[in-house]
Design an enzyme around this catalytic site. Sequence first.
Site, PDB file in Angstrom:
ATOM      1  N   ASN A  81       5.500   5.356   3.994  1.00  0.00           N
ATOM      2  CA  ASN A  81       5.433   4.229   4.934  1.00  0.00           C
ATOM      3  C   ASN A  81       4.951   4.668   6.320  1.00  0.00           C
ATOM      4  O   ASN A  81       4.794   3.826   7.207  1.00  0.00           O
ATOM      5  CB  ASN A  81       6.771   3.485   5.032  1.00  0.00           C
ATOM      6  N   TYR A  91       0.784  -1.256   0.000  1.00  0.00           N
ATOM      7  CA  TYR A  91       0.000   0.000   0.000  1.00  0.00           C
ATOM      8  C   TYR A  91       0.811   1.299   0.000  1.00  0.00           C
ATOM      9  O   TYR A  91       0.238   2.377   0.104  1.00  0.00           O
ATOM     10  CB  TYR A  91      -0.916   0.016   1.229  1.00  0.00           C
ATOM     11  N   LYS A  92       2.150   1.204  -0.076  1.00  0.00           N
ATOM     12  CA  LYS A  92       2.961   2.414   0.108  1.00  0.00           C
ATOM     13  C   LYS A  92       2.714   3.484  -0.962  1.00  0.00           C
ATOM     14  O   LYS A  92       2.939   4.663  -0.715  1.00  0.00           O
ATOM     15  CB  LYS A  92       4.454   2.052   0.140  1.00  0.00           C
ATOM     16  N   ARG A 102      13.409  -0.207 -15.036  1.00  0.00           N
ATOM     17  CA  ARG A 102      13.375   0.262 -13.635  1.00  0.00           C
ATOM     18  C   ARG A 102      14.689   0.931 -13.244  1.00  0.00           C
ATOM     19  O   ARG A 102      14.691   1.969 -12.586  1.00  0.00           O
ATOM     20  CB  ARG A 102      13.122  -0.923 -12.703  1.00  0.00           C
ATOM     21  N   GLY A 112      10.463  -0.688  -5.024  1.00  0.00           N
ATOM     22  CA  GLY A 112       9.988   0.263  -4.016  1.00  0.00           C
ATOM     23  C   GLY A 112      11.068   0.644  -3.005  1.00  0.00           C
ATOM     24  O   GLY A 112      11.327   1.829  -2.762  1.00  0.00           O
ATOM     25  N   GLY A 161      17.843 -13.418  -1.397  1.00  0.00           N
ATOM     26  CA  GLY A 161      18.443 -13.623  -0.073  1.00  0.00           C
ATOM     27  C   GLY A 161      17.408 -13.797   1.013  1.00  0.00           C
ATOM     28  O   GLY A 161      17.720 -14.228   2.126  1.00  0.00           O
TER      29      GLY A 161
HETATM   30  P1  NAD Z   1      10.097  -4.773  -5.199  1.00  0.00           P
HETATM   31  O1  NAD Z   1       9.506  -6.030  -5.703  1.00  0.00           O
HETATM   32  O2  NAD Z   1       9.347  -3.482  -5.299  1.00  0.00           O
HETATM   33  O3  NAD Z   1      11.489  -4.513  -5.987  1.00  0.00           O
HETATM   34  C1  NAD Z   1      12.497  -5.475  -6.156  1.00  0.00           C
HETATM   35  C2  NAD Z   1      13.313  -5.102  -7.403  1.00  0.00           C
HETATM   36  O4  NAD Z   1      14.411  -6.014  -7.505  1.00  0.00           O
HETATM   37  C3  NAD Z   1      12.512  -5.227  -8.709  1.00  0.00           C
HETATM   38  O5  NAD Z   1      12.689  -4.045  -9.468  1.00  0.00           O
HETATM   39  C4  NAD Z   1      13.121  -6.454  -9.409  1.00  0.00           C
HETATM   40  O6  NAD Z   1      13.096  -6.359 -10.802  1.00  0.00           O
HETATM   41  C5  NAD Z   1      14.535  -6.431  -8.860  1.00  0.00           C
HETATM   42  N1  NAD Z   1      15.202  -7.735  -8.860  1.00  0.00           N
HETATM   43  C6  NAD Z   1      14.714  -8.925  -8.441  1.00  0.00           C
HETATM   44  N2  NAD Z   1      15.653  -9.887  -8.538  1.00  0.00           N
HETATM   45  C7  NAD Z   1      16.762  -9.279  -9.033  1.00  0.00           C
HETATM   46  C8  NAD Z   1      18.075  -9.735  -9.337  1.00  0.00           C
HETATM   47  N3  NAD Z   1      18.418 -11.015  -9.170  1.00  0.00           N
HETATM   48  N4  NAD Z   1      18.962  -8.832  -9.811  1.00  0.00           N
HETATM   49  C9  NAD Z   1      18.621  -7.526  -9.990  1.00  0.00           C
HETATM   50  N5  NAD Z   1      17.394  -7.036  -9.710  1.00  0.00           N
HETATM   51  C10 NAD Z   1      16.481  -7.909  -9.240  1.00  0.00           C
HETATM   52  O7  NAD Z   1      10.530  -5.072  -3.708  1.00  0.00           O
HETATM   53  P2  NAD Z   1      10.873  -3.993  -2.577  1.00  0.00           P
HETATM   54  O8  NAD Z   1       9.637  -3.549  -1.917  1.00  0.00           O
HETATM   55  O9  NAD Z   1      11.762  -2.956  -3.192  1.00  0.00           O
HETATM   56  O10 NAD Z   1      11.668  -4.874  -1.513  1.00  0.00           O
HETATM   57  C11 NAD Z   1      12.912  -5.476  -1.798  1.00  0.00           C
HETATM   58  C12 NAD Z   1      13.446  -6.158  -0.550  1.00  0.00           C
HETATM   59  O11 NAD Z   1      13.751  -5.203   0.433  1.00  0.00           O
HETATM   60  C13 NAD Z   1      12.441  -7.115   0.106  1.00  0.00           C
HETATM   61  O12 NAD Z   1      13.108  -8.332   0.343  1.00  0.00           O
HETATM   62  C14 NAD Z   1      12.103  -6.482   1.417  1.00  0.00           C
HETATM   63  O13 NAD Z   1      11.949  -7.432   2.430  1.00  0.00           O
HETATM   64  C15 NAD Z   1      13.316  -5.630   1.691  1.00  0.00           C
HETATM   65  N6  NAD Z   1      12.989  -4.422   2.482  1.00  0.00           N
HETATM   66  C16 NAD Z   1      13.680  -4.204   3.639  1.00  0.00           C
HETATM   67  C17 NAD Z   1      13.417  -3.064   4.387  1.00  0.00           C
HETATM   68  C18 NAD Z   1      14.167  -2.796   5.666  1.00  0.00           C
HETATM   69  O14 NAD Z   1      13.687  -1.997   6.459  1.00  0.00           O
HETATM   70  N7  NAD Z   1      15.308  -3.410   5.893  1.00  0.00           N
HETATM   71  C19 NAD Z   1      12.447  -2.149   3.959  1.00  0.00           C
HETATM   72  C20 NAD Z   1      11.765  -2.396   2.768  1.00  0.00           C
HETATM   73  C21 NAD Z   1      12.039  -3.547   2.043  1.00  0.00           C
END
Ligand code: NAD
Length: 282
Positions: free
Chosen positions: A94, A72-73, A162, A136, A204
């Site tokens: 967020n 929902y962000k 992207r 995101g 990961g």
């Molecule tokens: P998302 O799906 O919006 O974006 C992920 C992006 O990674 C996509 O653009 C996708 O094309 C790309 N991608 C996927 N596999 C890839 C690869 N092997 N090589 C290159 N690019 C690749 O997801 P998001 O919301 O951005 O979240 C990503 C991760 O971040 C999630 O695992 C989430 O748990 C983590 N996260 C952590 C925090 C924190 O506070 N530590 C906060 C937000 C999200």
Amino acid sequence: REDCLLAGLIGQGIALSRTPLMQMQEARAQGLFTTYKKLDMDAPERRDMTLAQMVQSAEAAGFDGLNITYPYKIDVIPLLDELSENARAVGAVNTVVFQNGKRIGHNTDMWGFAESFRRGLAGAETDHAVLLGAGGAGVAVAHALADCGVKKLSIFDTDPARAEGLAKLVASNRPDAQTQAVSDLAELFAEDKPNGVVNATPMGMAKLPGMAIDETLIDESLWVADIVYFPLETQLIATARAKGCRVLPGSGMAVFQAVRAFELFTGRPADPVRMKATFDAF
Ligand code: NAD
């Protein structure tokens, strides 16, 4: 009331989120009466509710604010009256604060990563960094890296559009940073080796094991950050640690986004050490 915190987390599949516990424990440690609700939109009692109805209900019930998570962000933005500069730059919210009859949207993921980086990788070389993943979270991390002094940011995503889009967005929001989308990491490392790597792909995660970068590209001259924190020690962090790199696990961003959200909800400083201890004890 000044001595209360009433807040909640809106998302889907949030049963294991540590945000509610961090917010409640911090509020209680500061002597506040507090209720922090997990508002899982997948739960049977909410399945026929829209996001708009949920936000309206929380506001009408006197909530101080809301945390907003997947998916929902972005969808929450049209429901708000104002956006902070960070939220506007990143295009995602967020944290929502209900203040003087207004709904104000913030993005604390960006500050959360930046603060984690400043504390956990103090003094790291920031001439050139590579960001893996332009989704995101990657948008927030890219801006945070520029705020942490990264002069050149190379962005890699399996979806090249992207990476291109994010490189343009950061260049326009942070004109001091030079940005580029890259399609071949091995070529980049051979021609213009970066000082550090940040993973913002979901690679990961427990349900998506592996790394978004070839292990052979990692050597001890690099610093390596991950934002995935389930598991806490991802394959990328474990590999980099074993090779002697300075590492920054994803827990820091998760804790500091909560620190900033607590401060926005309550107007009081939060204790990051205490919130990290709550996160670790989960
Ligand atoms: P998302 O799906 O919006 O974006 C992920 C992006 O990674 C996509 O653009 C996708 O094309 C790309 N991608 C996927 N596999 C890839 C690869 N092997 N090589 C290159 N690019 C690749 O997801 P998001 O919301 O951005 O979240 C990503 C991760 O971040 C999630 O695992 C989430 O748990 C983590 N996260 C952590 C925090 C924190 O506070 N530590 C906060 C937000 C999200």
